[in-house]
Scaffold this motif. Sequence first.
Motif, PDB file in Angstrom:
ATOM      1  N   GLU A  68      -3.415  -4.357   5.233  1.00  0.00           N
ATOM      2  CA  GLU A  68      -3.856  -2.978   5.511  1.00  0.00           C
ATOM      3  C   GLU A  68      -5.590  -2.960   5.749  1.00  0.00           C
ATOM      4  OE1 GLU A  68      -2.717   0.028   6.384  1.00  0.00           O
ATOM      5  OE2 GLU A  68      -0.575  -0.589   5.946  1.00  0.00           O
ATOM      6  N   PHE A 122      -9.252  -2.009  -4.003  1.00  0.00           N
ATOM      7  CA  PHE A 122      -8.467  -1.545  -2.858  1.00  0.00           C
ATOM      8  C   PHE A 122      -8.900  -0.206  -2.327  1.00  0.00           C
ATOM      9  CE2 PHE A 122      -4.793   0.369  -0.582  1.00  0.00           C
ATOM     10  CZ  PHE A 122      -4.874  -0.434   0.676  1.00  0.00           C
ATOM     11  N   ALA A 128       0.907  -1.184  -0.078  1.00  0.00           N
ATOM     12  CA  ALA A 128      -0.006   0.136   0.032  1.00  0.00           C
ATOM     13  C   ALA A 128       0.859   1.181  -0.112  1.00  0.00           C
ATOM     14  CB  ALA A 128      -0.811   0.215   1.271  1.00  0.00           C
ATOM     15  N   LYS A 129       0.358   2.359  -0.267  1.00  0.00           N
ATOM     16  CA  LYS A 129       1.267   3.628  -0.761  1.00  0.00           C
ATOM     17  C   LYS A 129       1.042   4.322   0.707  1.00  0.00           C
ATOM     18  CE  LYS A 129      -0.108   4.376  -5.584  1.00  0.00           C
ATOM     19  NZ  LYS A 129      -0.905   5.131  -6.423  1.00  0.00           N
ATOM     20  N   VAL A 185     -10.812   0.367   1.380  1.00  0.00           N
ATOM     21  CA  VAL A 185     -10.204   1.414   2.241  1.00  0.00           C
ATOM     22  C   VAL A 185     -11.323   2.325   2.624  1.00  0.00           C
ATOM     23  CG1 VAL A 185      -8.302   2.895   2.911  1.00  0.00           C
ATOM     24  CG2 VAL A 185      -7.686   0.782   1.706  1.00  0.00           C
ATOM     25  N   VAL A 187      -1.293  -4.665   0.863  1.00  0.00           N
ATOM     26  CA  VAL A 187      -2.886  -3.985   0.821  1.00  0.00           C
ATOM     27  C   VAL A 187      -3.839  -5.023   1.452  1.00  0.00           C
ATOM     28  CG1 VAL A 187      -2.396  -2.896  -1.521  1.00  0.00           C
ATOM     29  CG2 VAL A 187      -3.094  -5.315  -1.496  1.00  0.00           C
TER      30      VAL A 187
END
Length: 556
Positions: free
Chosen positions: A453, A526, A437-438, A530, A450
């Motif tokens: 998270e 994703f 994930a960023k 989120v 990801v």
Amino acid sequence: MNQNKNWLRVGMVVLAVSSFALMGCEESTGSGNKAPEIVSITASATTVSKGNSVILIAVVTDADGDAIEYKWSADEGTFTSADNDTVTWTAHEVEEIVTLELEVNDGINISTSTIDIGVDVYVPAVQPYYMGAAACSGCHAATYAGWAETNHADARDRKLADLNGHYTPASCDECHTVGFDTTVDNGGFDENPIQAMANIQCESCHGPASAHVAGNGDVSEISVSYGEDVCMQCHVEDSAYHPQMDEWQTSGHFNGATMDTTSAGWHYGGSCSRCHTGNGYVEYVETGIVATIAIDEATKVNCSACHNPHEGTNDHMLREIDSATMAGGDVVTEGGFGITCMNCHTGRRSQEDIAEQIAEGGSRGIGPHHGNQGAFLNPDVFFDVSGGTFTWTSSNHLSMENSCVTCHMAEGHGNEPTVEACESCHGVLTDFDDIIAKEDFDGDGLAEGVQSEVTGLMTLLDDAIIATGIDTTGGLSVSQAAGKDSLDAVWDAVNAAGTYTVSQIRGAVFNYLAVDYDHSHGIHNFAFTVQLLQQSYKYLTGNDVPAGYMLASGEK
């Protein structure tokens, strides 16, 4: 095969067929006048080469001594004359069996009989017999044209032309030709090794068609089935080259998602049939009608649900399906072959259904219907905790070629996704969680994979739901507790404190379950996953995710 012996047997066969055809083929006026009797029809040859002729002799008697009128007819070939007891018929230029019919008329009554002549083909001993696809094309022109574009239509020719292929006639012809069965003499490729019986044709699935044709299309004389056993004739278990059945039997389509056909458990006869029965799905995607399927007619979600052997427009004979309507009303036209999947994987709850669940609870708890993956690619089935002010992000996977199919069919009909399918965009992976994930979205101090998270956000939201004080005693899950129709003492205490509303708790639970039922832990979409978890946490608690990066409206 001993050809001389074979042709000798044919002569005996045709006489037997002729005699059988004489029985019960008379029309009487009831006036006392007896119908003429066709005693026999004999032919100078039972098989004739293209363009050559046979002489036909009919023996007819009439008990009343009436004058007899003769009328010969056939769909193919020509008669030099057609109004005598002895006539000559000349064959056309197609290898097939032709049925010649004689009608005799005494001026009051009519009798009919037939004889089969093979044009450069063997005339079988057993009824019904195989005729080849050309015999089907007259009545089923559109279906025939569609089939002619499929890989079945040249399955033998194409493989024989591939010099590097594994095809050998001795081992492969059984499936790549029509009616190959050495145990019965019914004109299949093993008796009639001609081009007209090569490749995988109509009768490979529907069975020998001679009785169907003779009965003017009588459906009872042909096999019509949506069952997987039709395909299992060739796509057999434990096959090195055609393992589709082995793969399918490991999938949820074979096991978890199929219908319960026990009388006590049958409940898929109504709205469920479109996705839990193969024939119900076909009815839905072709007509838009959700059919009521009886127990004894229901099929699994099997081959024919997704594949149409009469269509060659798409690769692999996949059905022509241009769009999928999500439960919330959105119509999806992107996704290529994945639209086939999205017609069922919708989550099934409309916004009205969701609002009713949130307001009233339900005996089955709060949450979307299972199989809501399409509603994550195209955000659709969830409780909008933003009140309509937030822009939820669609998935890049929706615009990927063939979407669901690309990832879930890479290793066949087991439908298990593979990391290899991700490599063109994400590089070499050993696990889906290798995609990092960023940002740190769950606030644990690390920007992780990801899926990690998403797992962290789900845990955070689950803990917040339980902290509201809903009663999960007695083995109730969070969703069962939140969905109670009557508010128990714990609910009363929660409401009295004024900390949470029923809508807050049930809305958060619905969205938690939406993510859980998607099963991908963020892989399908994703950014939306989120957003949904973070905004649901905020809706319930009034706070942002502690120390987490909050993904903004419309952000990817």
